[in-house]
Design a protein around this motif. Structure first.
Motif, PDB file in Angstrom:
ATOM      1  N   VAL A 159       0.848  -1.185   0.000  1.00  0.00           N
ATOM      2  CA  VAL A 159       0.000   0.000   0.000  1.00  0.00           C
ATOM      3  C   VAL A 159       0.889   1.242   0.000  1.00  0.00           C
ATOM      4  CG1 VAL A 159      -1.787   1.288   1.201  1.00  0.00           C
ATOM      5  CG2 VAL A 159      -1.823  -1.218   1.244  1.00  0.00           C
ATOM      6  N   GLU A 160       0.784   2.034  -1.072  1.00  0.00           N
ATOM      7  CA  GLU A 160       1.561   3.253  -1.182  1.00  0.00           C
ATOM      8  C   GLU A 160       0.811   4.439  -0.576  1.00  0.00           C
ATOM      9  OE1 GLU A 160       2.173   1.096  -5.256  1.00  0.00           O
ATOM     10  OE2 GLU A 160       0.521   1.524  -3.858  1.00  0.00           O
ATOM     11  N   SER A 161       1.567   5.426  -0.140  1.00  0.00           N
ATOM     12  CA  SER A 161       0.997   6.683   0.336  1.00  0.00           C
ATOM     13  C   SER A 161       2.029   7.781   0.160  1.00  0.00           C
ATOM     14  CB  SER A 161       0.581   6.567   1.808  1.00  0.00           C
ATOM     15  OG  SER A 161       1.703   6.278   2.618  1.00  0.00           O
ATOM     16  N   GLY A 162       1.569   9.031   0.295  1.00  0.00           N
ATOM     17  CA  GLY A 162       2.479  10.157   0.278  1.00  0.00           C
ATOM     18  C   GLY A 162       2.492  10.975  -0.994  1.00  0.00           C
TER      19      GLY A 162
ATOM     20  N   ARG B 202       7.861  12.641  -0.005  1.00  0.00           N
ATOM     21  CA  ARG B 202       8.337  11.327   0.408  1.00  0.00           C
ATOM     22  C   ARG B 202       7.193  10.327   0.280  1.00  0.00           C
ATOM     23  NH1 ARG B 202      10.814   8.753   5.994  1.00  0.00           N
ATOM     24  NH2 ARG B 202       8.640   8.872   6.683  1.00  0.00           N
ATOM     25  N   LEU B 203       7.422   9.327  -0.533  1.00  0.00           N
ATOM     26  CA  LEU B 203       6.456   8.248  -0.687  1.00  0.00           C
ATOM     27  C   LEU B 203       6.797   7.120   0.277  1.00  0.00           C
ATOM     28  CD1 LEU B 203       6.227   8.006  -4.589  1.00  0.00           C
ATOM     29  CD2 LEU B 203       5.016   9.545  -3.021  1.00  0.00           C
ATOM     30  N   SER B 204       5.753   6.461   0.751  1.00  0.00           N
ATOM     31  CA  SER B 204       5.913   5.291   1.607  1.00  0.00           C
ATOM     32  C   SER B 204       5.172   4.119   0.993  1.00  0.00           C
ATOM     33  CB  SER B 204       5.365   5.557   3.012  1.00  0.00           C
ATOM     34  OG  SER B 204       6.034   6.625   3.636  1.00  0.00           O
ATOM     35  N   CYS B 205       5.666   2.920   1.267  1.00  0.00           N
ATOM     36  CA  CYS B 205       4.997   1.698   0.818  1.00  0.00           C
ATOM     37  C   CYS B 205       5.045   0.705   1.968  1.00  0.00           C
ATOM     38  CB  CYS B 205       5.681   1.146  -0.413  1.00  0.00           C
ATOM     39  SG  CYS B 205       5.037  -0.451  -0.968  1.00  0.00           S
ATOM     40  N   ALA B 206       3.880   0.406   2.515  1.00  0.00           N
ATOM     41  CA  ALA B 206       3.773  -0.540   3.619  1.00  0.00           C
ATOM     42  C   ALA B 206       3.477  -1.928   3.080  1.00  0.00           C
ATOM     43  CB  ALA B 206       2.678  -0.096   4.579  1.00  0.00           C
ATOM     44  N   ALA B 207       4.239  -2.912   3.551  1.00  0.00           N
ATOM     45  CA  ALA B 207       4.106  -4.285   3.066  1.00  0.00           C
ATOM     46  C   ALA B 207       3.560  -5.194   4.157  1.00  0.00           C
ATOM     47  CB  ALA B 207       5.460  -4.797   2.596  1.00  0.00           C
TER      48      ALA B 207
ATOM     49  N   TYR C  67       3.000   6.572  -9.119  1.00  0.00           N
ATOM     50  CA  TYR C  67       4.161   5.847  -8.603  1.00  0.00           C
ATOM     51  C   TYR C  67       3.679   4.565  -7.925  1.00  0.00           C
ATOM     52  CZ  TYR C  67       7.366   9.628  -9.654  1.00  0.00           C
ATOM     53  OH  TYR C  67       8.137  10.551 -10.313  1.00  0.00           O
ATOM     54  N   TYR C  68       4.333   3.474  -8.283  1.00  0.00           N
ATOM     55  CA  TYR C  68       3.986   2.157  -7.760  1.00  0.00           C
ATOM     56  C   TYR C  68       5.177   1.547  -7.025  1.00  0.00           C
ATOM     57  CZ  TYR C  68       0.257   2.333 -11.280  1.00  0.00           C
ATOM     58  OH  TYR C  68      -0.825   2.691 -12.053  1.00  0.00           O
ATOM     59  N   CYS C  69       4.914   0.861  -5.926  1.00  0.00           N
ATOM     60  CA  CYS C  69       5.962   0.030  -5.353  1.00  0.00           C
ATOM     61  C   CYS C  69       5.682  -1.418  -5.711  1.00  0.00           C
ATOM     62  CB  CYS C  69       6.121   0.231  -3.857  1.00  0.00           C
ATOM     63  SG  CYS C  69       4.814  -0.441  -2.842  1.00  0.00           S
ATOM     64  N   ALA C  70       6.749  -2.197  -5.722  1.00  0.00           N
ATOM     65  CA  ALA C  70       6.659  -3.587  -6.143  1.00  0.00           C
ATOM     66  C   ALA C  70       7.674  -4.413  -5.360  1.00  0.00           C
ATOM     67  CB  ALA C  70       6.914  -3.706  -7.640  1.00  0.00           C
ATOM     68  N   ALA C  71       7.396  -5.713  -5.255  1.00  0.00           N
ATOM     69  CA  ALA C  71       8.251  -6.610  -4.490  1.00  0.00           C
ATOM     70  C   ALA C  71       8.616  -7.832  -5.330  1.00  0.00           C
ATOM     71  CB  ALA C  71       7.538  -7.061  -3.216  1.00  0.00           C
ATOM     72  N   ARG C  72       9.828  -8.299  -5.104  1.00  0.00           N
ATOM     73  CA  ARG C  72      10.278  -9.535  -5.730  1.00  0.00           C
ATOM     74  C   ARG C  72      11.272 -10.207  -4.793  1.00  0.00           C
ATOM     75  NH1 ARG C  72      14.490 -10.834  -8.117  1.00  0.00           N
ATOM     76  NH2 ARG C  72      13.347 -11.940  -9.749  1.00  0.00           N
ATOM     77  N   PRO C  73      11.432 -11.524  -4.903  1.00  0.00           N
ATOM     78  CA  PRO C  73      12.353 -12.206  -3.994  1.00  0.00           C
ATOM     79  C   PRO C  73      13.801 -11.804  -4.216  1.00  0.00           C
ATOM     80  CG  PRO C  73      10.799 -13.752  -4.965  1.00  0.00           C
ATOM     81  CD  PRO C  73      10.661 -12.469  -5.720  1.00  0.00           C
TER      82      PRO C  73
ATOM     83  N   GLN D 212      -0.558   9.010  -6.873  1.00  0.00           N
ATOM     84  CA  GLN D 212      -0.339  10.044  -7.888  1.00  0.00           C
ATOM     85  C   GLN D 212       0.618  11.109  -7.371  1.00  0.00           C
ATOM     86  OE1 GLN D 212      -1.725  10.421 -11.172  1.00  0.00           O
ATOM     87  NE2 GLN D 212      -0.191  12.065 -11.271  1.00  0.00           N
ATOM     88  N   VAL D 213       1.599  11.431  -8.194  1.00  0.00           N
ATOM     89  CA  VAL D 213       2.501  12.560  -7.932  1.00  0.00           C
ATOM     90  C   VAL D 213       2.355  13.532  -9.097  1.00  0.00           C
ATOM     91  CG1 VAL D 213       4.907  13.294  -7.756  1.00  0.00           C
ATOM     92  CG2 VAL D 213       4.128  11.222  -6.561  1.00  0.00           C
ATOM     93  N   THR D 214       2.033  14.776  -8.780  1.00  0.00           N
ATOM     94  CA  THR D 214       1.886  15.810  -9.799  1.00  0.00           C
ATOM     95  C   THR D 214       2.805  16.968  -9.445  1.00  0.00           C
ATOM     96  OG1 THR D 214      -0.415  15.184 -10.171  1.00  0.00           O
ATOM     97  CG2 THR D 214       0.294  17.322 -11.003  1.00  0.00           C
TER      98      THR D 214
END
Length: 122
Positions: free
Chosen positions: A5-8, A19-24, A93-99, A117-119
């Motif tokens: 979940v992204e925010s910021g 500053r963007l945050s991404c909670a996993a 802006y998207y965050c993503a995870a991979r092993p 969204q960042v504008t």
């Protein structure tokens, strides 16, 4: 599977910062490399930055020196500090995870957030 979940995101003038945050949640966060990508209208999703569990980082040339990716494994959160923002940074802006390993291609990432969204206004 990792839930993200992204925010910021928001509206900022050129030269400003966000500053963007991404909670996993859902899996052991420290087992995953985390990436930030962005997608502007009419354009393909592009790599921004990535970080391993141990803190190794990689950046797109267009953001190097302006953006900083970091993570707090205790909080299961990855951050993207964006300074000296330009109108061309406008995107979702998207965050993503991979092993484990750093990758810079969207297809290498399995789990994605919903985007923020960042504008940047000129």
């Amino acid at each position: 599977q990792v839930q993200l979940v992204e925010s910021g995101g928001g509206l900022v003038q050129a030269g400003g910062s966000l500053r963007l945050s991404c909670a996993a949640s859902g899996r052991t966060f420290s087992n995953y490399a985390m990436g930030w990508f962005r997608q502007a209208p009419g354009k393909e999703r592009e790599f921004v930055a990535a970080i391993t569990s141990g803190g190794s980082t990689n950046y797109a040339g267009s953001v190097k020196g302006r953006f900083t990716i970091s993570r707090d494994n205790a909080k299961n959160t990855v951050y993207l500090q964006m300074n000296s923002l330009k109108p061309e940074d406008t995107a979702v802006y998207y965050c993503a995870a991979r092993p484990v390993f750093l990758k810079s291609t969207p297809n290498d990432y399995k789990d994605w957030g919903q985007g923020t969204q960042v504008t940047v206004s000129s």
